[in-house]
Structures are given as structure tokens and as C-alpha cells.
Design a protein around this motif. Sequence first.
Motif, PDB file in Angstrom:
ATOM      1  N   ARG A 527      12.278  18.409  -3.319  1.00  0.00           N
ATOM      2  CA  ARG A 527      10.990  18.041  -3.908  1.00  0.00           C
ATOM      3  C   ARG A 527      10.729  16.553  -3.736  1.00  0.00           C
ATOM      4  O   ARG A 527       9.669  16.137  -3.261  1.00  0.00           O
ATOM      5  CB  ARG A 527      10.998  18.427  -5.388  1.00  0.00           C
ATOM      6  N   ASN A 528      11.697  15.743  -4.102  1.00  0.00           N
ATOM      7  CA  ASN A 528      11.516  14.294  -4.015  1.00  0.00           C
ATOM      8  C   ASN A 528      11.426  13.813  -2.570  1.00  0.00           C
ATOM      9  O   ASN A 528      10.632  12.928  -2.244  1.00  0.00           O
ATOM     10  CB  ASN A 528      12.655  13.586  -4.748  1.00  0.00           C
ATOM     11  N   MET A 529      12.235  14.418  -1.689  1.00  0.00           N
ATOM     12  CA  MET A 529      12.158  14.047  -0.272  1.00  0.00           C
ATOM     13  C   MET A 529      10.800  14.424   0.308  1.00  0.00           C
ATOM     14  O   MET A 529      10.209  13.677   1.089  1.00  0.00           O
ATOM     15  CB  MET A 529      13.285  14.720   0.511  1.00  0.00           C
ATOM     16  N   GLY A 530      10.306  15.597  -0.102  1.00  0.00           N
ATOM     17  CA  GLY A 530       8.998  16.035   0.384  1.00  0.00           C
ATOM     18  C   GLY A 530       7.876  15.122  -0.089  1.00  0.00           C
ATOM     19  O   GLY A 530       6.948  14.817   0.660  1.00  0.00           O
ATOM     20  N   ILE A 531       7.972  14.676  -1.343  1.00  0.00           N
ATOM     21  CA  ILE A 531       6.968  13.758  -1.892  1.00  0.00           C
ATOM     22  C   ILE A 531       6.933  12.465  -1.088  1.00  0.00           C
ATOM     23  O   ILE A 531       5.869  11.994  -0.666  1.00  0.00           O
ATOM     24  CB  ILE A 531       7.263  13.475  -3.380  1.00  0.00           C
ATOM     25  N   GLU A 532       8.099  11.875  -0.865  1.00  0.00           N
ATOM     26  CA  GLU A 532       8.150  10.614  -0.122  1.00  0.00           C
ATOM     27  C   GLU A 532       7.684  10.801   1.319  1.00  0.00           C
ATOM     28  O   GLU A 532       6.948   9.973   1.860  1.00  0.00           O
ATOM     29  CB  GLU A 532       9.568  10.046  -0.165  1.00  0.00           C
ATOM     30  N   MET A 533       8.107  11.883   1.934  1.00  0.00           N
ATOM     31  CA  MET A 533       7.729  12.177   3.314  1.00  0.00           C
ATOM     32  C   MET A 533       6.209  12.272   3.453  1.00  0.00           C
ATOM     33  O   MET A 533       5.596  11.652   4.325  1.00  0.00           O
ATOM     34  CB  MET A 533       8.394  13.490   3.727  1.00  0.00           C
ATOM     35  N   PHE A 534       5.591  13.029   2.564  1.00  0.00           N
ATOM     36  CA  PHE A 534       4.147  13.232   2.633  1.00  0.00           C
ATOM     37  C   PHE A 534       3.393  11.943   2.303  1.00  0.00           C
ATOM     38  O   PHE A 534       2.463  11.555   3.022  1.00  0.00           O
ATOM     39  CB  PHE A 534       3.736  14.344   1.667  1.00  0.00           C
ATOM     40  N   CYS A 535       3.788  11.282   1.218  1.00  0.00           N
ATOM     41  CA  CYS A 535       3.056  10.090   0.781  1.00  0.00           C
ATOM     42  C   CYS A 535       3.182   8.948   1.782  1.00  0.00           C
ATOM     43  O   CYS A 535       2.208   8.207   2.027  1.00  0.00           O
ATOM     44  CB  CYS A 535       3.537   9.655  -0.596  1.00  0.00           C
ATOM     45  N   ASN A 536       4.342   8.777   2.374  1.00  0.00           N
ATOM     46  CA  ASN A 536       4.504   7.746   3.402  1.00  0.00           C
ATOM     47  C   ASN A 536       3.590   8.018   4.585  1.00  0.00           C
ATOM     48  O   ASN A 536       2.997   7.098   5.165  1.00  0.00           O
ATOM     49  CB  ASN A 536       5.966   7.682   3.873  1.00  0.00           C
ATOM     50  N   PHE A 537       3.470   9.295   4.947  1.00  0.00           N
ATOM     51  CA  PHE A 537       2.617   9.656   6.077  1.00  0.00           C
ATOM     52  C   PHE A 537       1.145   9.369   5.763  1.00  0.00           C
ATOM     53  O   PHE A 537       0.412   8.847   6.615  1.00  0.00           O
ATOM     54  CB  PHE A 537       2.790  11.135   6.422  1.00  0.00           C
ATOM     55  N   VAL A 538       0.695   9.725   4.551  1.00  0.00           N
ATOM     56  CA  VAL A 538      -0.703   9.477   4.188  1.00  0.00           C
ATOM     57  C   VAL A 538      -1.006   7.989   4.247  1.00  0.00           C
ATOM     58  O   VAL A 538      -2.014   7.564   4.829  1.00  0.00           O
ATOM     59  CB  VAL A 538      -1.007  10.028   2.774  1.00  0.00           C
ATOM     60  N   GLU A 539      -0.146   7.186   3.670  1.00  0.00           N
ATOM     61  CA  GLU A 539      -0.369   5.743   3.654  1.00  0.00           C
ATOM     62  C   GLU A 539      -0.422   5.180   5.068  1.00  0.00           C
ATOM     63  O   GLU A 539      -1.334   4.412   5.406  1.00  0.00           O
ATOM     64  CB  GLU A 539       0.734   5.058   2.849  1.00  0.00           C
ATOM     65  N   ASP A 540       0.529   5.577   5.913  1.00  0.00           N
ATOM     66  CA  ASP A 540       0.558   5.073   7.291  1.00  0.00           C
ATOM     67  C   ASP A 540      -0.670   5.537   8.073  1.00  0.00           C
ATOM     68  O   ASP A 540      -1.225   4.787   8.890  1.00  0.00           O
ATOM     69  CB  ASP A 540       1.832   5.537   7.999  1.00  0.00           C
ATOM     70  N   SER A 541      -1.111   6.774   7.840  1.00  0.00           N
ATOM     71  CA  SER A 541      -2.273   7.316   8.563  1.00  0.00           C
ATOM     72  C   SER A 541      -3.538   6.553   8.217  1.00  0.00           C
ATOM     73  O   SER A 541      -4.374   6.280   9.092  1.00  0.00           O
ATOM     74  CB  SER A 541      -2.449   8.803   8.239  1.00  0.00           C
ATOM     75  N   ILE A 542      -3.707   6.220   6.941  1.00  0.00           N
ATOM     76  CA  ILE A 542      -4.891   5.455   6.534  1.00  0.00           C
ATOM     77  C   ILE A 542      -4.834   4.050   7.121  1.00  0.00           C
ATOM     78  O   ILE A 542      -5.834   3.521   7.619  1.00  0.00           O
ATOM     79  CB  ILE A 542      -5.003   5.416   4.998  1.00  0.00           C
ATOM     80  N   LYS A 543      -3.655   3.442   7.103  1.00  0.00           N
ATOM     81  CA  LYS A 543      -3.512   2.092   7.670  1.00  0.00           C
ATOM     82  C   LYS A 543      -3.793   2.085   9.166  1.00  0.00           C
ATOM     83  O   LYS A 543      -4.334   1.113   9.707  1.00  0.00           O
ATOM     84  CB  LYS A 543      -2.100   1.562   7.402  1.00  0.00           C
ATOM     85  N   ASP A 544      -3.442   3.176   9.857  1.00  0.00           N
ATOM     86  CA  ASP A 544      -3.627   3.234  11.316  1.00  0.00           C
ATOM     87  C   ASP A 544      -5.076   3.482  11.717  1.00  0.00           C
ATOM     88  O   ASP A 544      -5.441   3.275  12.886  1.00  0.00           O
ATOM     89  CB  ASP A 544      -2.749   4.345  11.905  1.00  0.00           C
ATOM     90  N   ALA A 545      -5.898   3.936  10.784  1.00  0.00           N
ATOM     91  CA  ALA A 545      -7.311   4.211  11.096  1.00  0.00           C
ATOM     92  C   ALA A 545      -8.118   2.931  10.914  1.00  0.00           C
ATOM     93  O   ALA A 545      -8.234   2.416   9.799  1.00  0.00           O
ATOM     94  CB  ALA A 545      -7.843   5.324  10.194  1.00  0.00           C
TER      95      ALA A 545
END
Length: 690
Positions: A527-545
Motif C-alpha cells: 500500500r505504502n509503496m503504491g502510494i509513493e509510486m503513484f504520487c511521485n509519478f503524478v508530480e513528475d508528470s505535471i512538472k514535465d508538462a
Amino acid sequence: MTNNILIENQYKRSSLFEKENVNYLVRILKRFNTVPKINNINIITSTSEPTIFRIVPNKSIIIGTHFLDKPILALVYLRYGIEWQLWYKALNNEKEDTVLCDTAALEVTRIFYKLLPKDDKEKLENLDYLLTNLIKNENHLEPECSLQHEGLQAFHGLKTSENECKESWKPIVENLAKPTEYLLMSGGDLRLNIDEIHLLNKYGCRPFPRPDAFTFSSSTASSVSNFAYDKTDKVRSILIRNSLKNGFKKASIEFSELLKTNLRKIFKLSEECEIIFSPSGTDSALQIAAITQIISDKEITHILVASDETGSGVASALKGCHFENTTALNHPIKKGDRIEGFREVDLIKIPFRDENGALKSASQLDEEVFNAVSKTNELGRYVVLHTMDQSKLGYQSPTDELIKKLNSLDSLSIQIIVDGSQLRLDPRDIQNYLNKGYIVTITGSKFFTGPPYSGALILPENVNKSIQSVKNKLPEGLTQYYNHSEWPTSWFCSNELSDGFNYGSYMRWNAAIVEMIRYYKTPILYRNMGIEMFCNFVEDSIKDASFLELIYDDEVKTNNYNSKEFGIRNIRTIFPFFILNNKEALSVEKVKKLYTLLNSDLSDQFEDSSIEIIRLAAQKCHIGQAVNVKYANDIESAVLRISLGARVISESWVNRDISLFFRNIELQMNQITITIKKIELILSNPELLD
């Protein structure tokens, strides 16, 4: 097992599958998921008797191909037939009381018809059938009146032994002869109503599953999941059966207590902690205003931290004023007027942002809170300090150090409220707050993606005992807002509240609790690994746009207590961002328009484009609603939000397989990519925003 199969045996190139019918067949099959699922009831299609519609009690429903040639008509008739079978099963040994089945099924089908899209209703306008004529009649059919319609009895061929409605049936029909999707939008206020075209409410979601949309809107509201909807629909069937067997009042009280027991188990709360359900987070604020008035005879000052990032009606509720023009119990009132029985109070607002729109520092907010509390204390008033643990943009205030500093004030009379409405908290966080004597407000409709609204107060043992020890009564005007059954039965203060039960609130909480249980079934490590995995991706995706800009920098989140363990409140799970066009932030109006377009099928605007663009335009992407925030501290704009919801984790663990779990999270990360691409597509066609 259930055999609610509509057309499986009809796949022949008949008129049923002519081009103009296919789209409607798809639509009704998708909507068929909201029809109750009943074990051992077969749906049989008949070609030999094309005009037949027959209910074989406890066994089957037979429908002729003449109905299937008119898919919306077939949907309505089947909704009636399955509901009839549901009530017939609930009768147990009283099988001669079929007038109840006729009446309840007709009432449910009438409401079901009202919830159909406008285009579907138009398909029924010129049809002359017994059932459609009855459901289009605005007059509600009393149980006695169904005896006048022998056509309803002709559907099943059974004669009733009773000519009158049993008095015990009336509250059961009144409260439970409603489709589950209708219950999920009742007992709240007008913001839960859906439009007749897209069937979306003010928050852009539906009271029944919407699997065709990507859903990352948990900071605002979400459409109910298929899983939670099915579980809640099953609960309605159980409640009907229990009400007929044991009486409506007993069954309702037991259901309410079961919901509270389940919440206590989920968050590992003691029996001494009381839970009060409310139709919304704003209603919870009104409950706090009433409770603090009971506890203290002093003059009261509410200090509202994050006043700019809490519900729009909270300030009015804390002042004891009406915050809408109707209550959750559907009483007409006037927004802004004081509710009868409330004393005058002071309210001090402490917003997160200054007059220029800049976010204040944690130390600046702490200073404002301390000054407000100390000055109020010097006046000898009772302080109600409303703290924020996760605002709609993901902020917290004040710090734990500030709370400790307040203890140095002499003769401080204070009650601390924790706004945990986003419920981005672990069970130990809630326990920690309650152990300190704080009241915690929660909702099941944010992080846990239950249907809006589902609010609740969790009161610690010391507050519960304080309320039990006083003989003050709740303000008289609250009889328009709450039923006695929603408050602790041991409290003297609530004895004069209204009789009745808010089944809309109960059903929404049931759906939320279902989501909580399956979320916590995911092993904590994954659960915790999934949370970090998903949230890191969202943050990086927004920064890359290049056309998106996060509202925050590399901030350090404020924790209210030290912990080396991972906690959901220690990681950002709400990602608010500005939308830029030619490096300029969009206006508030255009941000709101883009939000609506993002949640809509735009394929008709791109008919001449490539199939990839058409598919992108068609995808519905539901994210967090616009929040007005100044860009660069001087330009009026607004942010949208992509948020982690519990379903990202629980639906990824559905196979209980580690490798599939992370693969499923990656699939939802792909949905984030598509959502951002659709924002870019809309920006590249500026005429859409005009």
C-alpha cells in the motif's frame, strides 16, 4: 448464481441489431449494472411470444423480443420485474401480500424513469404501454391504488388476499422503495441533484458507477465505484427483508449502529468515542457549533484556520446560520438567517493566503493562531480552535509546536477541532488526536471515494462525558436538519430532534465504509509503496508538462507529531496546478470551462482528426474542481487538482498478486498521462474555451 442476462441468447442479425439500435443497446446494458442482482432469477427472452412480459415469482422474468426492439422500454420493464422479485423474496412466508411488491416496484421504476437521460425518456414519449403510462404519471401510487390496476397483477398472475396497505409497510416503502442510485443522492441538498443530459451533479460525478471515466477527483468528489455500488445495493435488499421481518425502526437503528461499529473497527476506536453522522462536512460544522454551545455557558469564539480552503458554508454554519436554502431533511429555509436557538458567537478567520494571494509560512500562520487564541482568552471567552489536517490543496496548520505553546496560556478554556475531512490519515493519526481530547471531523467521500456527501464527527471520551453530564438542549432549529437517530441515544440534549432516518446519509456511508475495508485489506508495505509510486509519478508528470505549473515548490509538509514511520499525511497526495497558455495563466472562467470539457466526450469536435485524437477527445477525465488562486500573486486564476484516491490502491490489489498490483498502478499512471494529454489537446484548440 445471478443470471440477469439481457440479450445473450439473442445475438442474431435481427432488427434488434440494426445500426440505429446498437448504441442504445450498449447504453442500456451499461445502465443495467444499476439494476439489483438477484440470485436464481433468470431473464428469458421469447421469440415465440414477442409481446409477452411475465414475472414468474421467485424464478424468472420472461420478456418478448417486441420489447427488446425498443431497448429503453425493455430496460424499464426489466427494472420493474427485478424490483418486484426483490420484494417478493423479502416477503418470506407472506407470499400473498403481492400488493406490496406491485406498489414498491412501481414506485422504484417511476424514480428510475426520472433518472434516465433526456434522450432516453424521449424514446418512451409516444409509446402506449401500461407500465410506461403509470410511471409517467406524476401522482404517486398508494398501495391501495395498485389494486385498481389489474394489469400489474396480470404480470405475475397472483391475486392479493389483502385489499388494504398494512400500516407497517408505509415507512418501508417510503424509505426503501427507491433505486440505490436515488438513495445515494437523497438526504443531502440540491448540490447532489443531477442534470438530465449527462446525469452529473455539481461535482461532476454520478450517483451510480461511471467506469468509462478516469477518476482522480478525490479532493472534491467521486462517482461511486462498481464494487461499492453493488455492496450498497445488496444492503438495500437486506434492509427491506429485515424491515419486513423485524419492523422498520428496529432494522434502521441496527443498520445505523452497524455502520458506526464498522467505523470503530476500521480506525481502532474505543467504544467511549462517539460517532455522529451528518449529511455533509458543512453539517458537521453546524453540529460542532451546537455541541460547543452545550458544553460551555461562556461566550464563544470560533477560530477558523484555513478559512479559504474549507467548505464555502462552514463559516455560516459555525455562526449558527443556514448555509443553503434547503436542509438535508428537505425543509425550506433562507440562507444566511440565524437558526433558532443559536447564541451569537464571534468568528475569526485565518486564511492560508495573504491579501496578495501568497501562501503564508508555517511560522506566520502559527503566530496568527497564537495571537487570536491569547486575545480571545484574555476576554474570558471559550475558544473553539478549528485546525486543518489536509486542506483541499493539501496543506496543514497549525504546527504541533504551536499547540504546545498554547498550554502556557493561563486559564485557557479551549476545544480543538481537527478538520480531517479529506481523511488522508492513517488510523493512528485519528487515535492520536482523540487521545489528546480533540474532536475530529471526517468524510468518506474524499480520499476514500465514497459518494458525496458523507460527513461524521468523532468525539473523544472526555467530550462525550461532558455532553452526557449537562442538561442543556440542542438549538430548536436543528429539528429541520437532523433526526434523533443520528445522534447518540445516551445524550439528553438530542431527545427533541425529529423522528425518522436519513437513508441517503446511511447509504453513502455504507459505500464509503466498503471502500475503507478493501483499502485496508491491501498489505501495508505494498500500500505504502503504491502510494509513493503513484504520487511521485503524478508530480513528475505535471512538472514535465510545459503548460502546467504546480502551485507549490519543494515544500516541507508540516507534521503535527514526530514519526519515523511512513504515513499518508506525510506525503503529498493532492497535486494542484495552474494551466498556462502561451506562458500565461488561464482566467478563472476558462479554467472552469476546461474542467468541464476534460470531464466530457469531445469526440464530435474532432471528427476529421486521426483515430488517436478522436479517442483522446472522447475520454472523460474527472479531476478535482477549480479552486480560485492568484497566479504570481497578482493574476486572478484558478488551479485544478489531480489526487490520489483509495481506489488507486484497492483496485490495483484486486487480484491479490504483487506483480499485478504494481502493473495495475502503472495502468492508472497511464491514465494520468492521457489526462494531461487531453488538457494539452483542449489548449491547442482555444475555440473550445471561448
